[in-house]
Every structure is written in structure tokens, then in C-alpha cells.
Design a protein around this motif. Structure first.
Motif, PDB file in Angstrom:
ATOM      1  N   VAL A   1      -0.694   7.703   8.523  1.00  0.00           N
ATOM      2  CA  VAL A   1      -1.600   6.634   8.096  1.00  0.00           C
ATOM      3  C   VAL A   1      -0.752   5.387   7.888  1.00  0.00           C
ATOM      4  O   VAL A   1       0.261   5.445   7.182  1.00  0.00           O
ATOM      5  N   ALA A   2      -1.133   4.267   8.522  1.00  0.00           N
ATOM      6  CA  ALA A   2      -0.310   3.065   8.499  1.00  0.00           C
ATOM      7  C   ALA A   2      -1.191   1.838   8.262  1.00  0.00           C
ATOM      8  O   ALA A   2      -2.397   1.845   8.502  1.00  0.00           O
ATOM      9  N   ARG A   3      -0.529   0.799   7.772  1.00  0.00           N
ATOM     10  CA  ARG A   3      -1.220  -0.487   7.651  1.00  0.00           C
ATOM     11  C   ARG A   3      -1.050  -1.239   8.965  1.00  0.00           C
ATOM     12  O   ARG A   3       0.057  -1.576   9.362  1.00  0.00           O
ATOM     13  N   TYR A   4      -2.167  -1.507   9.628  1.00  0.00           N
ATOM     14  CA  TYR A   4      -2.143  -2.162  10.935  1.00  0.00           C
ATOM     15  C   TYR A   4      -1.981  -3.664  10.785  1.00  0.00           C
ATOM     16  O   TYR A   4      -1.337  -4.313  11.591  1.00  0.00           O
TER      17      TYR A   4
ATOM     18  N   ILE B   1      -5.097  -0.901  -2.156  1.00  0.00           N
ATOM     19  CA  ILE B   1      -4.271   0.217  -2.628  1.00  0.00           C
ATOM     20  C   ILE B   1      -5.145   1.456  -2.847  1.00  0.00           C
ATOM     21  O   ILE B   1      -4.788   2.569  -2.442  1.00  0.00           O
ATOM     22  N   GLU B   2      -6.307   1.293  -3.492  1.00  0.00           N
ATOM     23  CA  GLU B   2      -7.188   2.431  -3.756  1.00  0.00           C
ATOM     24  C   GLU B   2      -7.735   3.012  -2.451  1.00  0.00           C
ATOM     25  O   GLU B   2      -7.851   4.230  -2.291  1.00  0.00           O
TER      26      GLU B   2
ATOM     27  N   LYS C   1      -5.039   5.062  -0.817  1.00  0.00           N
ATOM     28  CA  LYS C   1      -4.868   6.352  -1.504  1.00  0.00           C
ATOM     29  C   LYS C   1      -5.947   7.333  -1.042  1.00  0.00           C
ATOM     30  O   LYS C   1      -5.673   8.516  -0.803  1.00  0.00           O
ATOM     31  N   ALA C   2      -7.175   6.841  -0.934  1.00  0.00           N
ATOM     32  CA  ALA C   2      -8.269   7.710  -0.493  1.00  0.00           C
ATOM     33  C   ALA C   2      -8.036   8.194   0.936  1.00  0.00           C
ATOM     34  O   ALA C   2      -8.321   9.351   1.275  1.00  0.00           O
ATOM     35  N   MET C   3      -7.527   7.304   1.801  1.00  0.00           N
ATOM     36  CA  MET C   3      -7.259   7.706   3.184  1.00  0.00           C
ATOM     37  C   MET C   3      -6.180   8.788   3.236  1.00  0.00           C
ATOM     38  O   MET C   3      -6.319   9.795   3.942  1.00  0.00           O
ATOM     39  N   ARG C   4      -5.096   8.574   2.494  1.00  0.00           N
ATOM     40  CA  ARG C   4      -4.017   9.567   2.521  1.00  0.00           C
ATOM     41  C   ARG C   4      -4.468  10.915   1.949  1.00  0.00           C
ATOM     42  O   ARG C   4      -3.966  11.963   2.343  1.00  0.00           O
TER      43      ARG C   4
ATOM     44  N   THR D   1       0.793  -1.228   0.000  1.00  0.00           N
ATOM     45  CA  THR D   1       0.000   0.000   0.000  1.00  0.00           C
ATOM     46  C   THR D   1       0.824   1.276   0.000  1.00  0.00           C
ATOM     47  O   THR D   1       0.304   2.340  -0.301  1.00  0.00           O
ATOM     48  N   GLY D   2       2.124   1.185   0.340  1.00  0.00           N
ATOM     49  CA  GLY D   2       2.934   2.384   0.442  1.00  0.00           C
ATOM     50  C   GLY D   2       2.751   3.142   1.739  1.00  0.00           C
ATOM     51  O   GLY D   2       3.394   4.169   1.961  1.00  0.00           O
ATOM     52  N   LEU D   3       1.851   2.651   2.611  1.00  0.00           N
ATOM     53  CA  LEU D   3       1.671   3.278   3.923  1.00  0.00           C
ATOM     54  C   LEU D   3       2.816   2.873   4.851  1.00  0.00           C
ATOM     55  O   LEU D   3       3.612   1.987   4.551  1.00  0.00           O
ATOM     56  N   ALA D   4       2.892   3.547   6.013  1.00  0.00           N
ATOM     57  CA  ALA D   4       3.822   3.101   7.039  1.00  0.00           C
ATOM     58  C   ALA D   4       3.433   1.692   7.483  1.00  0.00           C
ATOM     59  O   ALA D   4       2.260   1.333   7.501  1.00  0.00           O
TER      60      ALA D   4
END
Length: 527
Positions: free
Chosen positions: A424-427, A407-408, A411-414, A354-357
Motif C-alpha cells: 500500500v503506497a501513497r500515489y 492518516i486514518e 491505517k484503515a487500508m493497511r 502516512t507511513g505508507l510506501a
């Protein structure tokens, strides 16, 4: 007598034809063998180059993630120090607290070498490893850069010798400006170049293999093998760097190095957040060494077969045996390099999909934000976001579309959580988390609802959901650390309970958790 004459006349023809057939067969077999050998050697070379190229690209991506993570940590710390200085002023008490916080960050974050802050005249008032009153940085390029005018970005400077340690360091700095844009000083973090160089030298790239960390303008920040002249060399004319600056952020290229003149296979990867890139290279000669050995062996077998078809089978068997041994060695080397790549990727702080933390970064950041908010008596909000009926989505649409949906969603969250300092991170799995420093309950609920609406607004079809499209449930918790919550784990647990309540209440909703010390113990749902 007549029949006998015919038999005597036909005998030479009968004995001559097989010779010609054998000669033709030998010539044909030798031609086929030589041609097939040449084609195989050419194909084998392309495979050797392709494998080396893929390995270099993978390693460059992992090292770029590690470097970007380090810069992001430094950027976050500098931003926090500047915020404390703006809110507390230049009094002795606040300066003391700044020094204490800076030393704590240096102690807890192994990536940073030093933290400093100086006033508009370049006089230090904060230094983690020296007496600040004896230092002045007005002569430094980064200081002059920030003094020219307001610049909110992180400035990555050319490596310099530190005034306090005498070692080569990379400077990361932010300008300190007043509300009217007036220059008030510089906040500086330094990274020891040897920390990067030592890591790069430990990689299995051969005697002349190199790893380079550089800026997009051609400035070399760190190199596996370097000296003082290295940092004065600019590689802006490198075809690799020109390709990156023309819109190719990652890839591979074979070229001759500007620094030492060695021809290498380069894999490169540029950071999308900072103007830096990592290039990993193996000398072309070393990358093709195994292939050259195989080529000589196969050529020798082919020549031996041409000289004597009778021993061709034995030579083929020997060639196959040697090729098998070489393939085993090549697989072992590839597995060793893959293991090193896996270790480096583990050190990176971003989620690969996802590219998140990632979770590790989230835990560290939440703990740091909790401590900072507790020390400053400021509110802190935390949210857990869960994709509704995601298992059903994967079952119905497949994991590839499930990954694309994640992924989409991210992106919406960021796009909705954009404040500086928010994370914003992936838990884990289909769960994401949001850390919102200095945000009270009402604002946190509003931001969470915006995230929920943004995800629903994507309109991703989900026939297994009661809403016929992909939605999320969000559990939110907000309060003052130390007052409303004893620790960060309590906040996470409260957000999890709120998330459970949101899912139990029908999903596609936002629920605010009660504070830990609240007398009501109620959950508030977003209308």
C-alpha cells in the motif's frame, strides 16, 4: 550671619549625596550586568543544546528510514526467492532460474551485497558472487538460529566477515521450511557494512561525531568509525537502548559512550518494523564550542563594563556585533545540516505523513512485481484509491484535519491489505495505490470493496460530500502481465481510467478496468 552659616553647613551634604548616588548606581549597574550576563549565558547554553538535540533527532530519523528501507528490500527479495523455491522445487532448472533472478536483483538493487540459499546441511546451492558448491554455512549463527525451529520473521545477525569477499557484512536471513515445519535450509542476503559506515562518515558531525546502527539487543551492526572489536562490543546496558526497549522509540539523551568513553549528545530513532535503531551523536564539547566562545566573549565584555562604565557602550556594541556574526555562522551551519537531512529523507522510501510506501518505492515495486508475474505467468492486480471531494474537505476543515483524515484512511487500508507481498503506497496528494501480486480480478474487487467499506466505516464527517462523510473511489485492474497488459504503465493507466469512471459514476464505489487486450473494452463496477 546666621543664613550664611546654614549655607556653609548644607554644602557638604549637597556635594556628598551625588557621590553616594553614583557609587550606588555603578554598583547596581554592575550587579545587573553580571546577573543578566550569567542568565543569558545559561539560556544560550540551553539553546545550543536544544538545537544540537533537534538536529541529532532529525538526522537519526532520516537514517533509520534509510536503514529500514534497505532491510525491507532485502526481506522482500528473500521472501520472493523462498516462494520460487517452494513452487519450483530443487530441480536443476529451478535452481538455475533462482540464480538468474538473484543476480538480477543484485544488479538492479544497489543496496544488496550478495544473495545466497543453502540446504538443510548448510551446503549452498545459490550464491551470487561465488561458486555455491564450495561453500557451507552450517557453522554460522544465523543458520543455527533457523535450524532450531520454524521462524517466519527476518533474522538480522551480528556482522561477520563474508566467506566470499572477506569484508564485514550484515546478514539478513529467513529460514526455509516445509509444509510440515521441517527445516530445509536458509535464504540469506548480505549488506556491506562499509556501505553504511561510508555514508555515516560523510555527515558533518565533527571529528568525534558518530552514527551507530544497532539491534535492540545491543549488537552493533554498523558504526561511522569502527574496527573488528566494535562488532564484539554490546551496548545493551546503554541508557539510550534501555529507554527504547522500555517503550521510548525516539528521543535524545546525553551520555558517555561505552565504546570510546566520549560524552555526546545522542538523537535516536528505532524502527517499528525491525528490531534495529539508529543513534546519531555529536560530542557535547563540540556542540557547545560556539557557545563557550560566546560565553567567554560576553563575560569579557561584562568585566570590561564593570571596570569602566564609561566604555560600557562600546563593549556592548562590540558584543552585539560578535553575537550577530556568530548567529550568521550558526544559521549557515544549521542550513547545511538541514540540507544533508533533506537529502537523506529523499533517499528514504516511506511517505512522511502516512507511513505508507512513497511514490518512488511504489514505482520500483510495481515494476518488479510486474516482471515477476510476467515471468511466472501469474496474475497481478493494481488499484488506485482517491479520497472523494478531498479539496472540499481541506477547505471546510483545514489542512491539519485533512492530514489527520489521510492518516486514518491509510491505517484503515493497511488493516485490510495484510498479505505478505502486498504493498500500500501513497500515489500522490489524496491518492493511494495498492499492488496485489498473485491476485485475480474477483479477489481484487473484493479486497477493494473491503477497503472502501473500511474507509466509510471510519465515519469521518465531511459536510462537503454527498455522503456526509469521507469516502473513497477505487479503480481496479487485474490480469496476467504480458498477456493482458504490455507493461506496468498500461496497468496504471487502466486503473486510472477505472478510477475516473468510479468518480464519474457518483463516487464511493469500486470499478474494475477492462484488460488491455480485452475485446469488450468494458468496465465492471462493484455492486
Amino acid at each position: 550671619m546666621h543664613d550664611t552659616g546654614r549655607r556653609q553647613f548644607d554644602l557638604p551634604l549637597a556635594t556628598g549625596n551625588p557621590r553616594r548616588l553614583v557609587i550606588a548606581a555603578v554598583i547596581f549597574m554592575c550587579g545587573v550586568l553580571l546577573l543578566s550576563t550569567a542568565l543569558h549565558v545559561r539560556w544560550d547554553r540551553s539553546q545550543a543544546v536544544a538545537k544540537s538535540t533537534e538536529a541529532m533527532q532529525t538526522l537519526a530519523a532520516a537514517l533509520n528510514g534509510q536503514a529500514e528501507s534497505t532491510f525491507r528490500i532485502a526481506d522482500t527479495v528473500l521472501t520472493a526467492l523462498i516462494s520460487m523455491h517452494r513452487s519450483g522445487g530443487h530441480g536443476a532448472a529451478n535452481i538455475g532460474e533462482l540464480n538468474q533472478v538473484a543476480r538480477t536483483q543484485i544488479r538492479e538493487l544497489g543496496e544488496l551485497d550478495g544473495l545466497y540459499m543453502s540446504d538443510a546441511q548448510g551446503q549452498y546451492f545459490l550464491a551470487t558472487n561465488a561458486n555455491p558448491h564450495t561453500l557451507n554455512n552450517a557453522d554460522r549463527r544465523y543458520f543455527q538460529h533457523h535450524r532450531q525451529g520454524p521462524d517466519d520473521g527476518l533474522y538480522i545477525g551480528q556482522p561477520i566477515k563474508g566467506k566470499t569477499t572477506g569484508q564485514w557484512v550484515i546478514t539478513l536471513s529467513r529460514g526455509i521450511y516445509g509444509d510440515d515445519g521441517s527445516f530445509q535450509g536458509v535464504a540469506l542476503a548480505t549488506l556491506n557494512v562499509e556501505r553504511f559506515s561510508g555514508l555515516y562518515r560523510s555527515l558533518p558531525l565533527g571529528e568525534q561525531g558518530i552514527v551507530v546502527l544497532a539491534k535492540r539487543d545491543g549488537t552493533i551492526l554498523a558504526r561511522s568509525e569502527s574496527n573488528a572489536q566494535t562488532y564484539l562490543t554490546n551496548i545493551s546496558q546503554s541508557p539510550m537502548l534501555q529507554a527504547i526497549n522500555q517503550g521510548t522509540p525516539k528521543g535524545a539523551v546525553t551520555l558517555t559512550a561505552i565504546v570510546d568513553g566520549v560524552r555526546r549528545i545522542y538523537g535516536f530513532d528505532a524502527s517499528p518494523k525491525y528490531p534495529v535503531l539508529v543513534a546519531v551523536a555529536m560530542p557535547e564539547q563540540e556542540a557547545l564550542a560556539a557557545w563557550q566562545q560566546r560565553a567567554w566573549a560576553i563575560g569579557g565584555f561584562a568585566l570590561a563594563a564593570v571596570l569602566g562604565v564609561a566604555i560600557m557602550g562600546m563593549l556592548v556594541l562590540r558584543a552585539l556585533g560578535k553575537q550577530s556574526a556568530m548567529a550568521i555562522e550558526l544559521r549557515a551551519a544549521h542550513q547545511s545540516l538541514a540540507s544533508a537531512n533533506s537529502t537523506l529523507r529523499t533517499l528514504a522510501t516511506e511517505d512522511g505523513l502516512t507511513g505508507l510506501a512513497n511514490r518512488r518505492h511504489l514505482d520500483d515495486y510495481l515494476a518488479s512485481a510486474f516482471r515477476r508475474a510476467r515471468n511466472e505467468a501469474m496474475p497481478l492486480a493494481f488499484a488506485l484509491v482517491d479520497v472523494d471531494f478531498f479539496k472540499g474537505y481541506n477547505d471546510a476543515y483545514g489542512h491539519l484535519r485533512g492530514d489527520q483524515a489521510l492518516i486514518e484512511i491509510c491505517k484503515a487500508m493497511r488493516a485490510r491489505v495484510r498479505r505478505e507481498g502486498d504493498l500500500v503506497a501513497r500515489y500522490g496528494g489524496e491518492e493511494m495505490a495498492i499492488v496485489l501480486p498473485d491476485v485475480a480480478a474477483e479477489q481484487a474487487l473484493t479486497m477493494a470493496e473491503q477497503v472502501r467499506e473500511a474507509v466509510q466505516g471510519l465515519g469521518i464527517e465531511h459536510r462537503q460530500s454527498a455522503y456526509d462523510q469521507v469516502t473513497v473511489s477505487i479503480g481496479v485492474v487485474a490480469g496476467v502481465p504480458g498477456v493482458d497488459f504490455d507493461d506496468a504503465e498500461a496497468m496504471v493507466a487502466a486503473a486510472d481510467r477505472a478510477l475516473y469512471a468510479a468518480k464519474g459514476g457518483g463516487r464511493n464505489r469500486v470499478v474494475l478496468a477492462a484488460r488491455q487486450h480485452s475485446d469488450t473494452g468494458q468496465l465492471a463496477e462493484m455492486p
